[in-house]
Design a protein around this motif. Structure first.
Motif, mmCIF file in Angstrom:
data_model
loop_
_atom_site.group_PDB
_atom_site.id
_atom_site.type_symbol
_atom_site.label_atom_id
_atom_site.label_comp_id
_atom_site.label_asym_id
_atom_site.label_seq_id
_atom_site.Cartn_x
_atom_site.Cartn_y
_atom_site.Cartn_z
ATOM 1 N N GLU A 164 0.830 -1.207 0.000
ATOM 2 C CA GLU A 164 0.000 0.000 0.000
ATOM 3 C C GLU A 164 0.862 1.255 0.000
ATOM 4 O O GLU A 164 0.520 2.245 -0.662
ATOM 5 C CB GLU A 164 -0.938 -0.003 1.212
ATOM 6 C CG GLU A 164 -2.096 0.965 1.101
ATOM 7 C CD GLU A 164 -3.066 0.628 -0.033
ATOM 8 O OE1 GLU A 164 -3.756 1.554 -0.513
ATOM 9 O OE2 GLU A 164 -3.122 -0.551 -0.448
ATOM 10 N N GLN B 256 0.694 4.095 -2.946
ATOM 11 C CA GLN B 256 0.487 5.515 -2.704
ATOM 12 C C GLN B 256 1.640 6.344 -3.264
ATOM 13 O O GLN B 256 1.434 7.421 -3.835
ATOM 14 C CB GLN B 256 0.312 5.780 -1.211
ATOM 15 C CG GLN B 256 -0.940 5.158 -0.596
ATOM 16 C CD GLN B 256 -2.235 5.671 -1.208
ATOM 17 O OE1 GLN B 256 -2.291 6.795 -1.714
ATOM 18 N NE2 GLN B 256 -3.281 4.838 -1.166
ATOM 19 N N GLN C 31 1.600 9.312 -6.241
ATOM 20 C CA GLN C 31 2.095 10.653 -5.931
ATOM 21 C C GLN C 31 3.286 11.067 -6.789
ATOM 22 O O GLN C 31 3.715 12.220 -6.735
ATOM 23 C CB GLN C 31 2.503 10.719 -4.453
ATOM 24 C CG GLN C 31 1.367 10.516 -3.471
ATOM 25 C CD GLN C 31 1.857 10.223 -2.060
ATOM 26 O OE1 GLN C 31 3.031 10.420 -1.744
ATOM 27 N NE2 GLN C 31 0.962 9.754 -1.204
#
Length: 210
Positions: free
Chosen positions: A124, A128, A132
């Motif tokens: 995870e 993320q 980004q």
């Protein structure tokens, strides 16, 4: 390092590590195509390698987290049914994954595929970070992937490099990594492979919607 960067720039447009001028998907399209793999959380490093010289041509990272995506920095992969935002490809079903590796593997290049089972938390975080990252410049595929991995707990030992093969060698030293090679002998033209697999994915998608 400068010589590596220059070499990457020279092969970028033919090997798969090109500029990111791909159309951007909206959130509704991303949600509609989202896919979660039922298996364990994984990180899969793809390294596209020249069959003649052994030099690396492109790096990408498939992340099996709450959904499965491919971080494809400055990549060339395009498919009508695969949403893209910045350099993240969404909706990575088994069929899409096969199309991705098949598009890159051809007479001139093969794909080294290295998979590691990780914790859901590690996956995870990588997911993320990929979202980004923003669009990546040409020839920075290995560099940006190494920087991403370096920020995932348990991968702090990864050294940042511009060389796809050097990054692959580092990743391969991690305990538990399973490595395979995927080869095809079709036309060396990357665009032909992309077009053929896009047509196949469209055909599969049309069949599933009937």
């Amino acid at each position: 390092m400068l010589r590596i960067l220059i070499a990457c720039l020279l092969v970028a447009t033919v090997a798969g590590c090109a500029g990111s001028n791909r159309p951007q998907a909206d959130q509704a399209e991303i949600v509609s195509r989202s896919y979660s793999d039922p298996g364990p959380s994984t990180l899969t490093l793809y390294t596209m390698i020249n069959t003649r010289t052994g030099s690396g041509a492109h790096t990408s990272l498939m992340i099996g987290a709450s959904e499965r995506v491919i971080f494809d920095p400055a990549g060339s992969f395009r498919a009508d049914v695969v949403p893209l935002r910045n350099d993240v490809l969404y909706g990575i079903t088994p069929a899409v994954e096969r199309a991705y590796r098949s598009s890159h593997a051809r007479e001139s290049h093969y794909a080294r595929i290295q998979t590691l089972i990780v914790t859901p938390q590690q996956a995870e975080i990588a997911y993320q970070l990929a979202k980004q990252s923003g669009p990546v410049s040409s020839a920075f595929c290995a560099n940006s992937t190494a920087r991403l991995l370096q920020q995932v707990p348990g991968f702090e030992q990864i050294d940042v490099t511009f060389s796809p093969v050097k990054l692959s060698d580092q990743f391969g030293q991690i305990t538990g990594v399973v490595t395979q090679e995927y080869r095809e002998n079709d036309d060396a033209d990357l665009q032909k492979g992309l077009a053929a697999n896009n047509a196949l994915l469209n055909q599969l998608d049309a069949g599933s919607s009937q």
